[in-house]
Design an enzyme around this catalytic site. Structure first.
Site, PDB file in Angstrom:
ATOM      1  N   TRP A   1       0.851  -1.196   0.000  1.00 32.39           N
ATOM      2  CA  TRP A   1       0.000   0.000   0.000  1.00 32.39           C
ATOM      3  C   TRP A   1       0.887   1.247   0.000  1.00 32.39           C
ATOM      4  O   TRP A   1       1.861   1.334   0.757  1.00 32.39           O
ATOM      5  CB  TRP A   1      -0.906  -0.041   1.226  1.00 32.39           C
ATOM      6  CG  TRP A   1      -1.838   1.110   1.388  1.00 32.39           C
ATOM      7  CD1 TRP A   1      -2.603   1.700   0.430  1.00 32.39           C
ATOM      8  CD2 TRP A   1      -2.130   1.801   2.609  1.00 32.39           C
ATOM      9  NE1 TRP A   1      -3.359   2.718   0.976  1.00 32.39           N
ATOM     10  CE2 TRP A   1      -3.082   2.800   2.305  1.00 32.39           C
ATOM     11  CE3 TRP A   1      -1.673   1.659   3.929  1.00 32.39           C
ATOM     12  CZ2 TRP A   1      -3.582   3.664   3.281  1.00 32.39           C
ATOM     13  CZ3 TRP A   1      -2.179   2.514   4.895  1.00 32.39           C
ATOM     14  CH2 TRP A   1      -3.126   3.509   4.574  1.00 32.39           C
TER      15      TRP A   1
ATOM     16  N   LYS B   1     -13.423  -1.314   5.811  1.00 30.99           N
ATOM     17  CA  LYS B   1     -13.954  -2.173   4.757  1.00 30.99           C
ATOM     18  C   LYS B   1     -15.024  -3.129   5.281  1.00 30.99           C
ATOM     19  O   LYS B   1     -16.125  -3.202   4.742  1.00 30.99           O
ATOM     20  CB  LYS B   1     -12.822  -2.986   4.111  1.00 30.99           C
ATOM     21  CG  LYS B   1     -12.145  -2.308   2.947  1.00 30.99           C
ATOM     22  CD  LYS B   1     -11.332  -1.114   3.346  1.00 30.99           C
ATOM     23  CE  LYS B   1     -10.534  -0.561   2.174  1.00 30.99           C
ATOM     24  NZ  LYS B   1      -9.643   0.533   2.607  1.00 30.99           N
TER      25      LYS B   1
ATOM     26  N   ASP C   1      -0.846  -5.876   9.321  1.00 29.59           N
ATOM     27  CA  ASP C   1      -1.828  -4.873   8.911  1.00 29.59           C
ATOM     28  C   ASP C   1      -3.066  -5.632   8.448  1.00 29.59           C
ATOM     29  O   ASP C   1      -3.041  -6.312   7.420  1.00 29.59           O
ATOM     30  CB  ASP C   1      -1.278  -4.004   7.789  1.00 29.59           C
ATOM     31  CG  ASP C   1      -2.229  -2.876   7.405  1.00 29.59           C
ATOM     32  OD1 ASP C   1      -3.309  -2.767   8.020  1.00 29.59           O
ATOM     33  OD2 ASP C   1      -1.905  -2.101   6.482  1.00 29.59           O
TER      34      ASP C   1
END
Length: 449
Positions: free
Chosen positions: A178, A295, A259
């Site tokens: 990311w 999410k 993560d």
């Protein structure tokens, strides 16, 4: 007259006289506009910030900026990782609306500050969700969890804690990862290095390269691991590969920093997506975990997440928490209450929790179906290349393998917006837009090298 023999009144008179002359001088200077020499005054157009150059758009969020400026009726935004319905609209989960109604109708709720560590109930439930209800580390009070500002904030707090208190200041991150990861860790004071992860030739995992790089990492270094649904590639290790990674990292004393942005959103199963993390916790070693509900609960704008640190003993965990407070307090003082209250309301209520898992699986299943539809559309068009990686990859994103020239071509000719590395958000697709994307990919591959 001897000054030492001067009367108190005459000394006072002299001081008043000096002060009067000083004030008169200041007034004269003011009338002559001498104050305009100070750069912060508003008397001219010069700014002390004139040297500041315009910063570049964020490579991910900038895609949406460009998309919003495009008047085309067929434009398609596949850049930002946010779920969309089949109609292309943002989704607020029904279970979230129910939880919010419960909160609104609870007259005992107040808007007081939360503690520095956040909502205690939220922290407890978040740790349980990731590590498991019967996790020994939780039962032995070896886990400290603090509420943070979604995944980004959790990563930043964890990184700043490590920079201050851990024996190593080097963190290895996968290549690619990311785009915000290197910025977060660098600004927190860590030295960022990379390890091989993605194999462009197979559009899958470069497991051999990964293991070689971790094996050559300095002892005790920090290693960032995507818990599931790797961003941006959608490529995850198998369970057997995760076990090999765990053994290697523990043997070298490497510190895992997970993560987890997509628990339940990748496979549709919360427990399955948590297995890599639980594998590391089960061996009794220490680790860090950044957790986000953006999410899997659709709480993007609530900025709700958590940082958990698994320690060797309860005493160490308590001391670690005391230092996390010292990181958080000057950063944002304490976290917001609303998002944490929504999450806690859902996780503690069996009916709401069950409804959430159903809605979560529906989102994951829709993304999986979009993968299948896109793969079939490309195959039907005879698009050159092997596109099976689209259905093999998992989670919100697909790493298409398209290069930056092909991406630019698709934006210019087909009004399709995506990051320049070829990553597309499968959550932004629908049955209606798959043919348009397939046409664009087909044309790009055929016409642009």
């Amino acid at each position: 007259m001897n000054p030492e023999l001067a009367s108190p009144s005459s000394s006072s008179d002299r001081r008043i006289s000096v002060l009067a002359r000083h004030l008169a001088g200041v007034e004269m200077d003011y009338k002559n506009d001498s104050i305009s020499a100070f750069p912060t005054s508003g008397s001219d157009n010069n700014s002390v910030f004139s040297h500041v150059v315009r910063g570049p758009e964020d490579p991910i969020l900038g895609v949406t900026v460009a998309y919003n400026k495009d008047p085309s009726p067929v434009k398609l935004n596949l850049g930002v990782g946010a779920y969309r319905t089949e109609e292309g609209k943002p989704l607020v989960l029904n279970v979230v609306r129910k939880a919010e109604l419960l909160l609104v109708n609870d007259r005992s709720r107040v808007k007081e500050y939360l503690p520095i560590t956040g909502l205690a109930e939220f922290n407890k439930l978040s740790a349980k969700l990731m590590f498991g209800a019967n996790c020994p580390a939780i039962q032995e009070n070896r886990v400290t969890t603090v509420q943070c500002l979604s995944g980004t904030g959790s990563l930043r707090v964890g990184a700043e804690f490590l920079a201050k208190h851990y024996l190593q200041r080097t963190i290895y991150i996968p290549q690619p990862t990311w785009g915000n990861h290197p910025k977060i860790f660098t600004l927190a004071g860590l030295s960022v290095k990379t390890y091989r992860y993605y194999d462009p030739a197979t559009r899958g995992l470069n497991f051999q390269g990964l293991m070689e790089d971790l094996n050559s990492a300095s002892s005790g270094a920090i290693v960032l691991l995507h818990a599931c649904a790797h961003n941006p590639t959608g490529v995850d290790p198998t369970s057997q590969q995760w076990e090999q990674i765990r053994k290697l990292m523990r043997s070298k004393g490497l510190m895992p920093f997970f993560d987890s942005a997509y628990q339940g959103f990748a496979s549709g199963n919360l427990d399955a997506d948590a297995q890599p993390v639980r594998m590391f916790v089960a061996d009794g070693g220490e680790l860090l975990l950044a957790q986000s509900y953006a999410k899997n609960m659709g709480l993007y704008g609530e900025r709700i997440g958590a940082l958990s640190i698994v320690c060797k003993t309860a005493d160490v965990a308590a001391r670690v928490e005391s230092q996390l407070k010292l990181v958080i307090r000057p950063m944002y003082s304490n976290p917001p209450i609303h998002g944490a209250s929504i999450v806690a309301a859902i996780l503690k209520n069996r009916d709401l929790y069950n409804e959430w898992t159903i809605e979560l699986k529906a989102m994951a299943d829709r993304i999986i179906s979009m993968r299948q539809k896109l793969f079939e559309a490309l195959r039907a068009r005879g698009t050159p290349g092997d596109w099976s990686h689209i259905v093999k990859q998992i989670g919100m994103f697909t790493f298409t393998g398209l290069n930056s020239k092909q991406v630019a071509f698709m934006t210019k000719e087909y009004h399709i917006y995506m990051t320049s590395d070829g990553r597309i958000s499968m959550a932004g697709l629908s049955s209606k837009t798959v043919p348009h994307l397939a046409d664009a990919i087909h044309a790009a591959v055929k016409q642009v090298v």
